[in-house]
Design a protein around this motif. Structure first.
Motif, short mmCIF file in Angstrom:
data_model
loop_
_atom_site.label_atom_id
_atom_site.label_comp_id
_atom_site.label_asym_id
_atom_site.label_seq_id
_atom_site.Cartn_x
_atom_site.Cartn_y
_atom_site.Cartn_z
N TYR A 170 1.04 -1.41 0.18
CA TYR A 170 0.23 0.11 0.01
C TYR A 170 0.94 1.24 0.06
N LEU A 171 2.27 1.35 0.55
CA LEU A 171 2.64 2.42 1.20
C LEU A 171 3.99 2.57 -0.70
N PHE A 172 4.11 1.91 -1.01
CA PHE A 172 5.22 1.71 -2.24
C PHE A 172 5.01 1.27 -3.17
N ASN A 173 4.07 0.56 -3.40
CA ASN A 173 3.39 -0.01 -4.73
C ASN A 173 2.82 1.76 -5.50
N VAL A 174 2.16 2.19 -5.29
CA VAL A 174 0.75 2.67 -6.07
C VAL A 174 0.90 3.54 -4.97
N GLN A 175 1.47 5.29 -5.48
CA GLN A 175 1.28 6.71 -5.35
C GLN A 175 0.42 7.04 -5.15
N ASN A 176 -0.95 6.96 -5.33
CA ASN A 176 -1.98 7.79 -5.11
C ASN A 176 -3.12 6.77 -4.42
N PRO A 177 -3.04 6.03 -3.67
CA PRO A 177 -3.94 4.56 -3.37
C PRO A 177 -5.58 5.29 -3.31
N GLU A 178 -6.04 5.92 -2.53
CA GLU A 178 -7.17 6.79 -2.85
C GLU A 178 -7.14 6.65 -4.47
N GLY A 179 -6.53 7.56 -5.40
CA GLY A 179 -7.38 8.43 -6.13
C GLY A 179 -7.25 6.87 -7.45
N THR A 180 -6.11 5.47 -6.51
CA THR A 180 -6.76 4.63 -8.17
C THR A 180 -7.03 3.95 -8.08
N ILE A 181 -7.91 3.96 -6.85
CA ILE A 181 -8.89 2.92 -6.16
C ILE A 181 -10.22 3.51 -6.78
N LYS A 182 -10.54 5.14 -5.92
CA LYS A 182 -11.53 5.62 -7.07
C LYS A 182 -11.07 5.35 -8.14
N ALA A 183 -10.44 5.63 -9.35
CA ALA A 183 -10.78 5.28 -11.07
C ALA A 183 -11.33 4.00 -11.30
N VAL A 184 -10.46 2.80 -10.13
CA VAL A 184 -10.43 1.56 -10.60
C VAL A 184 -12.19 0.94 -10.43
N ALA A 185 -12.84 1.94 -9.11
CA ALA A 185 -13.90 1.90 -8.75
C ALA A 185 -14.86 2.15 -10.07
N GLU A 186 -15.09 3.42 -10.35
CA GLU A 186 -15.17 3.86 -11.81
C GLU A 186 -15.68 3.35 -12.60
N SER A 187 -13.97 2.83 -13.21
CA SER A 187 -13.88 1.78 -13.89
C SER A 187 -14.25 0.20 -14.07
N ALA A 188 -14.63 -0.09 -12.94
CA ALA A 188 -15.12 -1.31 -12.98
C ALA A 188 -16.58 -1.33 -12.82
N MET A 189 -17.49 -0.42 -12.45
CA MET A 189 -18.83 -0.14 -12.66
C MET A 189 -19.19 0.43 -13.88
N ARG A 190 -18.79 0.87 -14.88
CA ARG A 190 -18.75 2.01 -16.00
C ARG A 190 -18.73 0.48 -16.89
N GLU A 191 -17.99 -0.71 -16.75
CA GLU A 191 -17.50 -2.02 -17.25
C GLU A 191 -18.75 -3.16 -16.72
N VAL A 192 -19.50 -2.81 -16.02
CA VAL A 192 -20.47 -3.21 -15.56
C VAL A 192 -21.72 -3.25 -15.81
N ILE A 193 -21.87 -1.69 -15.68
CA ILE A 193 -23.45 -1.21 -16.45
C ILE A 193 -23.09 -1.03 -17.77
N GLY A 194 -22.14 -1.40 -18.43
CA GLY A 194 -22.44 -1.39 -20.25
C GLY A 194 -22.52 -2.93 -20.56
#
Length: 377
Positions: A170-194
């Protein structure tokens, strides 16, 4: 003549240094280093009793070193993990409690909260509303508007809950964890809704969509080695866009009416069809029974005829007379009969003699009168 006596030094006249004009003799003079050291020693002597010399300096250095070593103690709370870095490189994980590491700048410790459930909202923003003493939700259209599988647009607001399951990643592999999680969540929701039509999204497919988004998010984050575990995806609001929501409600009402009419027709069919099937089965069974009875009766009559024929072959006159009498009995048994006596007609009478069956005579005879007591004997 010595250069010290020259007013301008060896490089020229005037108060100039070797690199140009120097400070004016009338300006402030820089502090004397020896004077500063002397003053510091005087202050230490005033604080510490006795003479302050080499032993005092050693004592101060020892105290400083001891304080530096003591600064290596640190405490990890129950909901945290200690991530120890040595010169910025990860060296280990420490568990909750009192721990020790080499003091800064050799080692330092990061203590992320690994049991705290974090929340990220997508498609909406929740803020404090001091006027109402509560919260206020603001819709973010660029995050919430999504295209469905049947080319409709739906407004989806949802929340993602996650925890840290690997503090090092969590501390060293991703520079902005919260921003990454938010982007992944939005992308996954759009894929499932699509991949889903709008009608199931608005009615009964929410749980399946939430599970699909959670699994897809976890798969992507594991590929990133983000050290995050997605615990839940919760859809807060699923509606058509505000511009067409009235028309969509009319369509929903029409669909509800159609479903109601279809259910009523199905109910009528479920009531009528069993009755019709039962009536058809009853008629079929009655016809089958009539057929069986008729066949059996015909076979019986045929067998009786054969028996009678066999007897007729043995004694024709007797059988013929018996058949005649049985036929007359069957035909004349239920009618009134009149006998004509030819001899009586020759003697001048009518010759007609009515037949009075004995059973009728007995039935028509009056009951004998009861003799009263005291009558003549």
């Amino acid at each position: 003549m010595s250069w010290k006596n020259q007013s301008g030094g060896p490089w020229g006249n005037g108060p100039r240094g070797p690199w140009g004009s120097g400070p004016s003799s009338s300006g402030p003079t820089p502090p004397d280093l020896e004077d500063l050291i002397r003053r510091s020693q005087d202050r230490l002597r005033s604080i510490m009793p006795g003479s302050f010399g080499t032993n005092g300096i050693i004592l101060v250095i020892a105290l400083v070193v001891a304080g530096w070593f003591l600064s290596g103690f640190y405490r990890v709370l129950p909901d945290e993990q200690g991530v120890v870095l040595r010169f910025g490189k990860f060296v280990g994980i420490t568990q909750p409690g009192l721990n020790y590491h080499w003091p800064y700048p050799i080692e330092n410790v990061l203590t992320p909260k690994v049991t705290f459930v974090n929340r990220i909202d997508i498609g909406m923003r929740v803020s404090e509303d001091p006027r109402r003493n509560g919260t206020r939700t603001t819709d973010v259209a660029e995050e919430s508007l999504m295209l469905t599988g049947d080319e409709n647009i739906v407004d989806v607001d949802f929340s993602v809950f996650w925890v840290i399951n690997n503090a090092e990643e969590y501390l060293f592999n991703v520079q902005n964890p919260e921003g990454t999680i938010k982007a992944v969540a939005e992308s996954a929701m759009r894929e499932v809704i699509g991949r889903t039509n709008i009608q199931p999204i608005l009615t009964g497919a929410r749980q399946g969509i939430e599970t699909g988004v959670q699994e897809l998010m976890q798969q992507v984050l594991n590929g990133y080695k983000a050290g995050v575990q997605v615990t839940q995806v919760q859809m807060q609001k699923v509606d058509p866009p505000s511009q067409v929501i009235d028309a969509f409600r009319d369509v929903q009402a029409a669909r509800a009416d159609a479903e109601r009419a279809q259910n009523e027709a199905q109910t009528y069919a479920n009531r009528v069809l069993p009755e019709a099937r039962g009536e058809a089965s009853r008629v079929e069974n009655a016809a089958q029974a009539y057929r069986e009875r008729t066949v059996v009766e015909a076979r019986g009559q045929a067998a009786r005829f054969l028996k009678v024929y066999d007897e007729y072959q043995k004694a024709k006159e007797v059988t013929r007379q018996r058949m005649y009498l049985e036929t007359m009995e069957r035909v004349l048994g239920s009618v009134d009969k009149v006998l004509v006596d030819p001899s009586a007609a020759r003697q001048g009478g009518s010759g007609v003699v009515p037949v009075l069956p004995l059973t009728d005579t007995i039935r028509r005879a009056p009951a004998p009168a009861t003799q009263p007591q005291g009558a003549a004997r």
